[in-house]
Design a protein around this motif. Sequence first.
Motif, PDB file in Angstrom:
ATOM      1  N   LEU A 286       0.830  -1.210   0.000  1.00 16.24           N
ATOM      2  CA  LEU A 286       0.000   0.000   0.000  1.00 16.24           C
ATOM      3  C   LEU A 286       0.864   1.260   0.000  1.00 16.24           C
ATOM      4  CD1 LEU A 286      -2.746   1.422   0.241  1.00 16.24           C
ATOM      5  CD2 LEU A 286      -2.564   1.145   2.729  1.00 16.24           C
ATOM      6  N   VAL A 287       1.844   1.315   0.905  1.00 20.05           N
ATOM      7  CA  VAL A 287       2.715   2.487   0.971  1.00 20.05           C
ATOM      8  C   VAL A 287       3.573   2.574  -0.294  1.00 20.05           C
ATOM      9  CG1 VAL A 287       4.572   3.624   2.233  1.00 20.05           C
ATOM     10  CG2 VAL A 287       2.740   2.477   3.486  1.00 20.05           C
ATOM     11  N   GLY A 288       4.032   1.426  -0.797  1.00 23.01           N
ATOM     12  CA  GLY A 288       4.852   1.415  -2.005  1.00 23.01           C
ATOM     13  C   GLY A 288       4.100   2.003  -3.186  1.00 23.01           C
ATOM     14  N   GLN A 289       2.867   1.576  -3.381  1.00 21.98           N
ATOM     15  CA  GLN A 289       2.083   2.092  -4.507  1.00 21.98           C
ATOM     16  C   GLN A 289       1.802   3.586  -4.346  1.00 21.98           C
ATOM     17  OE1 GLN A 289      -1.206  -0.036  -6.026  1.00 21.98           O
ATOM     18  NE2 GLN A 289      -0.245  -2.036  -5.841  1.00 21.98           N
ATOM     19  N   ALA A 290       1.380   3.967  -3.149  1.00 20.28           N
ATOM     20  CA  ALA A 290       1.027   5.374  -2.905  1.00 20.28           C
ATOM     21  C   ALA A 290       2.250   6.273  -3.087  1.00 20.28           C
ATOM     22  CB  ALA A 290       0.450   5.526  -1.502  1.00 20.28           C
ATOM     23  N   ALA A 291       3.384   5.847  -2.534  1.00 19.94           N
ATOM     24  CA  ALA A 291       4.583   6.681  -2.591  1.00 19.94           C
ATOM     25  C   ALA A 291       5.145   6.743  -4.010  1.00 19.94           C
ATOM     26  CB  ALA A 291       5.636   6.163  -1.613  1.00 19.94           C
ATOM     27  N   PHE A 292       5.049   5.626  -4.753  1.00 19.69           N
ATOM     28  CA  PHE A 292       5.530   5.650  -6.138  1.00 19.69           C
ATOM     29  C   PHE A 292       4.690   6.613  -6.973  1.00 19.69           C
ATOM     30  CE2 PHE A 292       6.305   4.157 -10.437  1.00 19.69           C
ATOM     31  CZ  PHE A 292       7.677   3.935 -10.429  1.00 19.69           C
TER      32      PHE A 292
ATOM     33  N   PRO B 152       1.074   2.814   8.610  1.00 26.02           N
ATOM     34  CA  PRO B 152       2.358   2.785   7.901  1.00 26.02           C
ATOM     35  C   PRO B 152       2.525   3.992   6.988  1.00 26.02           C
ATOM     36  CG  PRO B 152       0.804   1.316   6.833  1.00 26.02           C
ATOM     37  CD  PRO B 152       0.095   1.870   8.046  1.00 26.02           C
ATOM     38  N   VAL B 153       3.730   4.595   7.002  1.00 23.07           N
ATOM     39  CA  VAL B 153       3.972   5.786   6.176  1.00 23.07           C
ATOM     40  C   VAL B 153       5.264   5.711   5.368  1.00 23.07           C
ATOM     41  CG1 VAL B 153       2.628   7.249   7.731  1.00 23.07           C
ATOM     42  CG2 VAL B 153       5.104   7.100   8.040  1.00 23.07           C
ATOM     43  N   GLY B 154       6.057   4.664   5.569  1.00 21.11           N
ATOM     44  CA  GLY B 154       7.299   4.550   4.811  1.00 21.11           C
ATOM     45  C   GLY B 154       7.985   3.229   5.086  1.00 21.11           C
ATOM     46  N   TYR B 155       9.019   2.925   4.288  1.00 19.99           N
ATOM     47  CA  TYR B 155       9.742   1.668   4.477  1.00 19.99           C
ATOM     48  C   TYR B 155      11.054   1.685   3.710  1.00 19.99           C
ATOM     49  CZ  TYR B 155       8.215   0.437  -0.203  1.00 19.99           C
ATOM     50  OH  TYR B 155       8.016   0.451  -1.555  1.00 19.99           O
ATOM     51  N   LEU B 156      11.898   0.711   4.030  1.00 18.02           N
ATOM     52  CA  LEU B 156      13.158   0.475   3.296  1.00 18.02           C
ATOM     53  C   LEU B 156      13.315  -1.022   3.121  1.00 18.02           C
ATOM     54  CD1 LEU B 156      16.642   2.084   3.885  1.00 18.02           C
ATOM     55  CD2 LEU B 156      16.424  -0.396   3.690  1.00 18.02           C
ATOM     56  N   VAL B 157      13.696  -1.445   1.912  1.00 18.16           N
ATOM     57  CA  VAL B 157      13.995  -2.851   1.607  1.00 18.16           C
ATOM     58  C   VAL B 157      15.480  -2.991   1.315  1.00 18.16           C
ATOM     59  CG1 VAL B 157      13.577  -4.795   0.055  1.00 18.16           C
ATOM     60  CG2 VAL B 157      11.695  -3.222   0.616  1.00 18.16           C
TER      61      VAL B 157
ATOM     62  N   ILE C  48      19.957  -1.353  -1.487  1.00 14.15           N
ATOM     63  CA  ILE C  48      18.713  -0.740  -1.028  1.00 14.15           C
ATOM     64  C   ILE C  48      17.757  -0.788  -2.203  1.00 14.15           C
ATOM     65  CG2 ILE C  48      17.637   1.402  -0.211  1.00 14.15           C
ATOM     66  CD1 ILE C  48      20.268   1.912   1.294  1.00 14.15           C
ATOM     67  N   LYS C  49      16.875  -1.761  -2.152  1.00 13.92           N
ATOM     68  CA  LYS C  49      15.957  -1.981  -3.279  1.00 13.92           C
ATOM     69  C   LYS C  49      14.912  -0.877  -3.340  1.00 13.92           C
ATOM     70  CE  LYS C  49      17.482  -6.221  -4.350  1.00 13.92           C
ATOM     71  NZ  LYS C  49      18.027  -6.580  -5.663  1.00 13.92           N
ATOM     72  N   ARG C  50      14.463  -0.442  -2.170  1.00 19.90           N
ATOM     73  CA  ARG C  50      13.435   0.598  -2.121  1.00 19.90           C
ATOM     74  C   ARG C  50      13.555   1.379  -0.825  1.00 19.90           C
ATOM     75  NH1 ARG C  50       8.426  -2.908  -4.762  1.00 19.90           N
ATOM     76  NH2 ARG C  50       9.591  -3.271  -6.678  1.00 19.90           N
ATOM     77  N   ILE C  51      13.373   2.677  -0.921  1.00 18.93           N
ATOM     78  CA  ILE C  51      13.207   3.511   0.272  1.00 18.93           C
ATOM     79  C   ILE C  51      12.173   4.567  -0.083  1.00 18.93           C
ATOM     80  CG2 ILE C  51      15.315   4.797  -0.325  1.00 18.93           C
ATOM     81  CD1 ILE C  51      15.581   5.498   2.678  1.00 18.93           C
ATOM     82  N   TYR C  52      11.074   4.553   0.618  1.00 18.99           N
ATOM     83  CA  TYR C  52       9.956   5.448   0.303  1.00 18.99           C
ATOM     84  C   TYR C  52       9.293   5.959   1.561  1.00 18.99           C
ATOM     85  CZ  TYR C  52       9.950   4.327  -4.650  1.00 18.99           C
ATOM     86  OH  TYR C  52      10.306   4.202  -5.965  1.00 18.99           O
ATOM     87  N   LEU C  53       9.013   7.244   1.557  1.00 16.93           N
ATOM     88  CA  LEU C  53       8.166   7.849   2.580  1.00 16.93           C
ATOM     89  C   LEU C  53       7.033   8.574   1.865  1.00 16.93           C
ATOM     90  CD1 LEU C  53      11.083   9.264   4.639  1.00 16.93           C
ATOM     91  CD2 LEU C  53       9.429   7.621   5.525  1.00 16.93           C
ATOM     92  N   LEU C  54       5.842   8.517   2.413  1.00 16.82           N
ATOM     93  CA  LEU C  54       4.762   9.327   1.859  1.00 16.82           C
ATOM     94  C   LEU C  54       5.179  10.797   1.943  1.00 16.82           C
ATOM     95  CD1 LEU C  54       1.624   7.569   3.369  1.00 16.82           C
ATOM     96  CD2 LEU C  54       2.622   7.276   1.095  1.00 16.82           C
ATOM     97  N   HIS C  55       4.719  11.583   0.968  1.00 16.44           N
ATOM     98  CA  HIS C  55       5.218  12.956   0.808  1.00 16.44           C
ATOM     99  C   HIS C  55       5.105  13.778   2.086  1.00 16.44           C
ATOM    100  CE1 HIS C  55       5.193  17.155  -0.730  1.00 16.44           C
ATOM    101  NE2 HIS C  55       6.186  16.657  -1.432  1.00 16.44           N
ATOM    102  N   ARG C  56       4.001  13.624   2.793  1.00 19.42           N
ATOM    103  CA  ARG C  56       3.754  14.424   4.012  1.00 19.42           C
ATOM    104  C   ARG C  56       4.795  14.180   5.088  1.00 19.42           C
ATOM    105  NH1 ARG C  56      -0.685  14.040   8.212  1.00 19.42           N
ATOM    106  NH2 ARG C  56      -1.456  12.111   7.313  1.00 19.42           N
ATOM    107  N   PHE C  57       5.489  13.046   5.008  1.00 20.63           N
ATOM    108  CA  PHE C  57       6.411  12.670   6.080  1.00 20.63           C
ATOM    109  C   PHE C  57       7.874  12.767   5.650  1.00 20.63           C
ATOM    110  CE2 PHE C  57       2.361  10.473   6.459  1.00 20.63           C
ATOM    111  CZ  PHE C  57       1.905  11.055   7.637  1.00 20.63           C
ATOM    112  N   GLN C  58       8.097  13.321   4.456  1.00 23.07           N
ATOM    113  CA  GLN C  58       9.482  13.500   3.999  1.00 23.07           C
ATOM    114  C   GLN C  58      10.088  14.732   4.667  1.00 23.07           C
ATOM    115  OE1 GLN C  58       9.327  13.643  -0.317  1.00 23.07           O
ATOM    116  NE2 GLN C  58       8.273  11.692  -0.422  1.00 23.07           N
ATOM    117  N   GLY C  59      11.399  14.721   4.794  1.00 24.43           N
ATOM    118  CA  GLY C  59      12.111  15.880   5.318  1.00 24.43           C
ATOM    119  C   GLY C  59      12.072  16.007   6.831  1.00 24.43           C
ATOM    120  N   SER C  60      11.707  14.917   7.517  1.00 28.17           N
ATOM    121  CA  SER C  60      11.612  14.953   8.985  1.00 28.17           C
ATOM    122  C   SER C  60      12.635  14.044   9.657  1.00 28.17           C
ATOM    123  CB  SER C  60      10.212  14.526   9.432  1.00 28.17           C
ATOM    124  OG  SER C  60       9.233  15.248   8.745  1.00 28.17           O
ATOM    125  N   GLY C  61      13.605  13.593   8.895  1.00 23.98           N
ATOM    126  CA  GLY C  61      14.630  12.729   9.480  1.00 23.98           C
ATOM    127  C   GLY C  61      14.333  11.249   9.383  1.00 23.98           C
TER     128      GLY C  61
END
Length: 179
Positions: free
Chosen positions: A18-24, A72-77, A95-108
């Motif tokens: 779900l997070v992967g699709q939304a973040a992509f 869930p709002v992000g992940y790393l594979v 690192i196959k994937r690293i994604y955060l939903l846009h609202r949660f980017q830039g917060s460390g």
Amino acid sequence: MRFHVRLCMPGDEQALALVGQAAFLESFAGVLRGTDILAHCASQHTPAIYRAWLELASARVWIVEMEPAAAPVGYLVLAPAHLPVANPRSDDLEIKRIYLLHRFQGSGLGRRLMTEAVQHARRAGCRRLLLGVYGHNDQAIAFYEHVGFRHVGERRFRVGDSTYDDVILGLDLCEREET
Ligand SMILES: CC(C)(COP(=O)(O)OP(=O)(O)OC[C@H]1O[C@@H](n2cnc3c(N)ncnc32)[C@H](O)[C@@H]1OP(=O)(O)O)[C@@H](O)C(=O)NCCC(=O)NCCS
């Protein structure tokens, strides 16, 4: 906002998909062709794809959950590397994937996920982390360079019916103690 980062286990594949699709979609709407985004999400962000990583002994997946209530709002594979570099090593991890939903980017949170991956890689005896990133994803490339990755190659990457130019970045774990 408070967040919890934890290691994933089988059963987390729905949240990851779900997070992967939304973040992509968020990341590449207006950048890649819409039909390619839909095809890529339908084939590459399925629960089965994430389940396979969760069941792979040599892979690790971390998820970021928002507190309270653990949405869930992000992940790393992280998994064994399969990238066309000039000098592949058997212990390279990717690192196959690293994604955060846009609202949660830039917060460390990207840094927190990267630190988990680097610490695990060091404990596993890995000497280099690799990743492939779309060559025009300037924001992600700047983040990777900021945490120490450097250019090591290129590849072509299929998304739906189109092929895009990626850069391959590497982080030498022998030279760095901290990320
Ligand atoms: C790329 C991504 C994972 C980074 O995570 P993030 O949470 O936004 O980054 P952080 O807030 O943890 O930043 C960590 C550090 O990198 C720096 N940084 C982040 N983005 C940067 C940028 N565009 N330029 C320069 N520095 C940057 C931050 O200043 C911070 O520095 P500090 O820890 O020394 O203070 C996230 O933005 C994301 O999911 N982007 C969209 C999806 C994507 O493109 N994923 C990669 C696909 S290959």
